[in-house]
Design an enzyme around this catalytic site. Structure first.
Site, mmCIF file in Angstrom:
data_model
loop_
_atom_site.group_PDB
_atom_site.id
_atom_site.type_symbol
_atom_site.label_atom_id
_atom_site.label_comp_id
_atom_site.label_asym_id
_atom_site.label_seq_id
_atom_site.Cartn_x
_atom_site.Cartn_y
_atom_site.Cartn_z
ATOM 1 N N ASP A 82 0.858 -1.173 0.000
ATOM 2 C CA ASP A 82 0.000 0.000 0.000
ATOM 3 C C ASP A 82 0.904 1.235 0.000
ATOM 4 O OD1 ASP A 82 -2.556 1.298 0.378
ATOM 5 O OD2 ASP A 82 -1.756 1.866 2.325
ATOM 6 N N THR A 99 -3.278 5.027 -3.877
ATOM 7 C CA THR A 99 -2.193 5.810 -3.299
ATOM 8 C C THR A 99 -0.902 5.634 -4.080
ATOM 9 O OG1 THR A 99 -1.910 4.012 -1.752
ATOM 10 C CG2 THR A 99 -3.051 5.936 -0.967
ATOM 11 N N THR A 100 -0.688 4.421 -4.576
ATOM 12 C CA THR A 100 0.536 4.197 -5.329
ATOM 13 C C THR A 100 0.485 4.959 -6.642
ATOM 14 O OG1 THR A 100 0.486 1.993 -4.420
ATOM 15 C CG2 THR A 100 2.095 2.423 -6.111
ATOM 16 N N ASP A 104 -8.880 -0.688 1.849
ATOM 17 C CA ASP A 104 -8.922 -0.165 0.490
ATOM 18 C C ASP A 104 -10.186 -0.656 -0.214
ATOM 19 O OD1 ASP A 104 -6.593 1.036 0.971
ATOM 20 O OD2 ASP A 104 -5.425 -0.007 -0.557
#
Lengths: 549, 529
Positions: free
Chosen positions: A64, A97-98, A396
């Site tokens: 994550d 997020t990545t 997520d």
């Protein structure tokens, strides 16, 4: 431009500071790219995990983006602001997020060439803004597809494509249905306004032991507490539940009270009073005939005794948040003063109260609720690290599920949407006036980083595959993207890889705006530099004064 | 020299194509900003003369709110040119009197010739003024969007001072930051946004026709203050005291609820045990909201801000008159947080702006920009006059003062000429920041202004200023590059005053902190003895 010497007359004495203008910008870009490189391999279904060790020796295993970056200490201020955006993304939409970091890094990267070509940052920024706006409208109007919320299969597909990139991808079917059920449980429809509060009402409880397959969503709530007295009942069907947030003990008054005892009999009287008080409280509780009593505070031995006699099970020291969840699940009201207990305050919504032993600990289950508005997700797994990662992934998934339910619009995943937007932006870029055209088209180029990284991560031939994909999009195959497992081209519609529109929108906005923020900076004054400069001024100062004389 | 180095630091942040500074403090906290006052405040300048300039920027920030960068640059330029004169053996006092005179003339000229009244231009003008202020900031590309928002916000807090005039208290516009989404999704709320959540989750999230009570005390279990002790001789009464303690708060709450309030804002705490009564009455109770917020809400909704419930007779009572009203109170989820929005307050309009952005630095900088823009709009609304921006005023003044200088035969002539030259630093810096040919542009600009002042039929040239994106000169009044006249006049005055202050200095004595080691040795010796 910046100390580049383009300006013929500079009235003020030029000091070295201004010369560092462009250097600072390039440094910022480099910092942004460095951060992006750290987590680049965490993108896509073939992503690898990172293992992070903190100074105290604790281990975090995750892919994550936010979790990784949170653990890293970054010195460079620009790097810090990159890390912040991962947090923002996490808080706002919970997923992507990545990709937001990778994209922001690339946005900065493509700006580098313009800076070296002496293009003014404000021109680049203007073009970036323009491109962002166009991209957002394109996403909203042209590419996104509305979704029918009752179509469970489709919903699961979307969550699956999110979960697919994660550690729990192997149990994706289970994880998807958990996420969807949990979110549907806590969803509240209030005059057209949908409210889904995952943070408060969907609690993930991790219990080491067992296997991941044993994880489930409870139709109710679980708390890791045992009954206060071993003889109390541990299995009650259709329990009547009373929730208290006061003690069942004797409590002194808030004001300082001193008692002066004059007679011996008074002393025993005081002790007696205390007991009577507890008895009174218990009687008041017993009067509404509950089967289970939960309290946030303590229960004294004496109270336990009274409750046990009345056949009431008592659970003490329940957390406030847990208590709130129980209240939502079984329809009880939390009561503070026992003398105010009323029939309506008793919760009857639950179907089963049970104490179960999982592993080494006792857990209290309130399940089979008729209309639960809160739930607990019970996660099982081999080790604690694994559970932590599974929880992050599940969070997520929960967020994705929430996002779709709030805004039921989808875009194709697997880099397809980036490619499509890039294509359209490049087309539009041709009509942009002035030098803004190049940065505008650079944004389109930067978007291709997502499919490119996907290809890279599965070890396919980047150039060839990307060219093929571009060709596909040019001939109208809007939904074609990269199959993250194999690295080949695939139609995302057929493969069923979808992402919620809100996540994508947020990713673009955050990435571009961060790039703008960092590009605008031409000077960094940091704590250490501050002293240097003051040294400079101090040496300069006597001359100034002498000149004036 | 110190002044120049300060000016050099902020120079590149001037103008629509100015860039930002990133400031990192000792702890490692990052601030990204374009605001001159903020930059200088964070720099921790040590040099005394430079300090004067920093304070100057601060003063401008407080007085006008905008133009902090330009005031520092002008002041530094004035000093530098004065330095030249001093080298030519002109006594500082004559320079000072020259500067004074020039400043006075300049202000007069601005007021007489260069201002445009707002009535002529209407709302569009306000939007343009806000836009000009924002154009140099991070939110420049979104200036259209934000300037409208700012003008609306300023109008919403308009407040008559009872003498026919209006004031626009900028502080009444509450600016909240929440990261997430994009800058474009910032919203203006017609009402008041409060960064608090309801005390209990069981409370309603939306109440229409809200009746608001603002309390400045805690609704907690009554407790004697300052160690007052209660002495009991009869153990039976112990119970009574405990009972009374809980009942006192309960009665208070009941009184408030009985008066019809359904939204209770409390600056102190609310005990968990009291929440139940609110929940049962279907009321929203908010604990620990900021005192300043509560006060403003009280004003906006017409509620009384109550420090206690006791009335003149010392009895607890709650008057229905002290309840304020609002159309709706809602709790909304923004990002990961919750905000309480008080929409449509009855007594006075209020407005709040919720800013969104990718990270905290971005939001902070947006807040500063919005604040500047708000201040500017407020100035324009209050003073009702604007001047053209983009270096136009400076160029005009420079030409005018030069002509004025030649008409003088005294020593001040040189000083005034220098003053005129110093003003040109603004258009010059603007041009340099935009990577344009400064010499060429400034010359053109001066030519236009010269002809406007000498020839009557060219009078409209006095609005001519720089267009920094194209690198040409144009009519800035038509283009909508406007600044409040007050800001220009004040910044001129401040800059001159600051320059004069520093010029008057001819000697500096630095007081070193007293040597500590002697007393330390004494202590050491006495300790040894």
């Amino acid at each position: 431009m910046f100390g580049g010497g383009a300006a013929p007359i500079l009235v003020l004495s030029q000091n070295t500071k201004r010369d560092s203008g462009r250097k600072v910008q390039l440094e910022n870009i480099a910092a942004g790219k460095a951060i992006a490189d750290v987590i680049r391999t965490c993108l896509g279904p073939q992503a690898m995990l990172k293992m992070l060790m903190d100074p105290s020796g604790g281990i975090v295993m995750t892919n994550d983006g936010n979790a990784i970056l949170r653990e890293i200490t970054v010195q460079h201020p620009a790097g810090k602001s990159m890390i912040e955006i991962a947090r923002t993304q996490d808080e706002e939409v919970g997923d992507g997020t990545t990709s937001v970091i990778v994209l922001a890094g690339e946005m900065l990267g493509v700006a580098e060439q313009f800076l070296t070509q002496q293009m003014h940052p404000t021109v680049i920024i203007r073009a970036y803004r323009q491109a962002l706006e166009d991209a957002v409208t394109l996403l909203q109007d042209n590419i996104s597809i509305a979704l029918d919320l009752n179509d469970r299969v489709k919903l699961l597909e979307v969550i699956k494509s999110c979960v697919g990139t994660k550690f729990i991808g192997r149990w994706s079917d289970l994880a998807c249905s958990i996420a969807l059920d949990a979110v549907k449980t806590v969803m509240l429809e209030e005059n057209g306004h949908r409210e889904i509060d995952i943070k408060r009402y969907a609690k993930v409880e991790k219990v080491p032991g067992g296997s991941i397959e044993e994880s489930s969503v409870l139709r109710g709530v679980m708390v890791s507490k045992d009954v206060t007295h071993p003889k109390m009942r541990r299995y009650i069907k259709n329990p009547r539940i009373v929730l208290l947030d006061c003690t069942l003990e004797y409590k002194k008054g808030e004001s300082q009270t001193n008692v002066e005892i004059l007679k011996e009999s008074d002393f025993t009287r005081i002790l007696q009073l205390e007991e009577e008080h507890i008895q009174k409280i218990c009687e008041e509780v017993i009067a509404v005939k509950p089967d289970v009593v939960f309290t946030e505070k303590g229960v004294s031995d004496l109270a336990q005794h009274f409750l046990l006699k009345a056949g009431i099970t008592a659970i003490r020291r329940v957390r406030k948040t847990d208590n709130n969840r129980i209240a939502r699940a079984c329809g009880a009201t939390i009561v503070n003063r026992t003398e105010e207990l009323k029939e309506e305050d008793v919760g009857t919504g639950a179907g089963l109260f049970e104490i179960r032993k999982l592993g080494d600990e006792y857990f209290c289950f309130i399940t089979e609720c008729k209309n639960p508005k809160a739930c607990t997700i019970l996660l099982r797994g081999a080790s604690k690290d694994m559970l932590n990662e599974a929880e992050r992934n599940l969070q997520d998934a929960l967020h994705v599920a929430r996002n779709i339910l709030i805004e039921p619009k989808l875009v194709p995943g697997g880099g397809a949407v980036e490619m499509a937007v890039a294509q359209m932006l490049a087309e539009k870029g041709k009509t942009v006036q002035g030098i803004g055209q190049w940065p505008y088209r650079a944004v389109a180029e930067a978007l291709e980083i997502i499919p490119r990284t996907l290809i890279q991560n599965c070890g396919a031939n980047t150039v060839r595959t990307l060219t093929a994909l571009r060709a596909k999009h040019a001939t109208g195959g809007k939904t074609w993207g990269i199959n993250g497992e194999t690295g080949e081209l695939a139609d995302m519609c057929a493969l069923g890889i979808w992402e919620p529109l809100s996540v994508k929108l947020q990713t673009y906005k955050t990435a571009v705006e961060t790039a703008i923020l960092l590009l605008r900076i031409d000077d960094i004054v940091s704590g250490s530099k501050k002293k240097d400069k003051e040294g400079e001024t101090r040496t300069a100062q006597p001359t100034e004064e002498s000149v004036k004389e | 020299m110190a002044a120049c180095s300060i000016a050099n630091i902020v120079k590149s942040s001037l103008g629509p194509v100015g860039l930002d500074k990133m400031l990192v403090d000792d702890i490692g906290d990052v601030t990204v900003t374009n605001d001159g006052a903020t930059i200088l405040r964070l720099l921790e300048v040590e040099h005394p003369a430079a300090r004067v300039l920093v304070e100057l920027a601060q003063l401008q920030d407080e007085e006008v709110g905008d133009g902090t960068t330009s005031v520092v640059i002008v002041a530094a330029e004035l000093l530098k040119n004065a330095d030249e004169l001093v080298k030519q053996k002109i006594h500082p006092t004559s320079i000072i009197s020259g500067y004074r005179l020039a400043c006075k003339e300049a202000c007069k000229y601005i007021q007489e010739h260069l201002t445009v009244s707002v009535e002529e231009l209407g709302r569009e003008c306000l939007v343009n003024v806000a836009k000009t202020s924002m154009s140099s900031k991070l939110i420049g590309p979104d200036a259209d969007f934000f300037s409208n928002m700012v003008v609306d916000a300023a109008h919403a807090v308009k407040f008559s001072d009872g003498k026919g005039g209006f004031t626009y208290p900028v502080k009444a516009v509450n600016v909240l930051k929440a990261h997430g989404r994009s800058a474009r999704e910032s919203v203006l709320v017609a009402g008041y946004a409060l960064n608090c959540t309801v005390a209990s989750q069981a409370m309603p999230k939306r109440i229409s026709n809200a009746k608001i009570a603002c309390l400045d005390f805690s609704l907690q279990k009554a407790k004697m203050k300052l160690g007052v002790k209660v002495l009991i001789t009869d153990p039976e009464k112990l119970e009574g005291i405990r009972q009374r303690e809980s009942d006192m708060t309960k009665e208070r709450i009941q009184k408030i609820l009985a008066a019809g309030a359904n939204v209770i804002l409390c600056t102190g705490g609310i005990d968990d045990l009291c929440l139940k009564y609110f929940v049962e009455a279907g009321a929203m109770a908010v604990r620990r909201c900021k005192k300043a917020d509560a006060k403003r809400i009280a004003i906006a909704t017409g509620a009384a801000f109550l420090p206690s419930l006791s009335n003149m007779e010392g009895e607890d009572s709650f008057d229905a008159n002290s309840i304020g009203e609002a159309a709706e109170v809602v709790q909304e989820v923004v990002c990961d947080d919750e905000l309480i929005l008080i929409k449509g307050p009855k007594a006075r309009t209020a407005s709040s702006i919720i800013l969104r952005g990718p990270n905290d630095f971005y939001c902070d900088e947006m807040e500063r920009s919005i604040h500047d823009a708000l201040c500017v709009v407020k100035r324009v609304l209050e003073s009702k006059s604007v001047v053209a921006g983009g270096g136009s005023v400076e160029a005009a003044l420079s030409v005018y003062l030069e002509n004025f200088a030649t008409s003088l035969s005294s020593r001040e002539q040189l000083a005034i000429a220098e003053f005129a030259r110093s003003l040109l630093v603004i258009p010059k810096t603007l041009a340099v920041n935009a990577a344009q040919d400064a010499t060429d542009l400034v010359a053109k600009l001066r030519a236009y202004h010269n002809s406007s002042q000498t020839k009557v039929d060219h009078a409209h040239f006095k609005w001519v200023g720089l267009d920094l994106h194209e690198g040409i000169v144009r009519d800035n009044r038509k283009a909508g590059v406007l600044e409040p006249a007050v800001s220009k006049i004040k910044s001129l005055k401040f800059a001159t005053e600051a320059a004069i202050t520093i010029l008057r200095i001819d000697d500096m004595i630095r007081l070193d902190p007293e040597q500590k080691d002697k007393s330390y040795r004494d202590a050491y010796e006495s300790g040894e003895l």
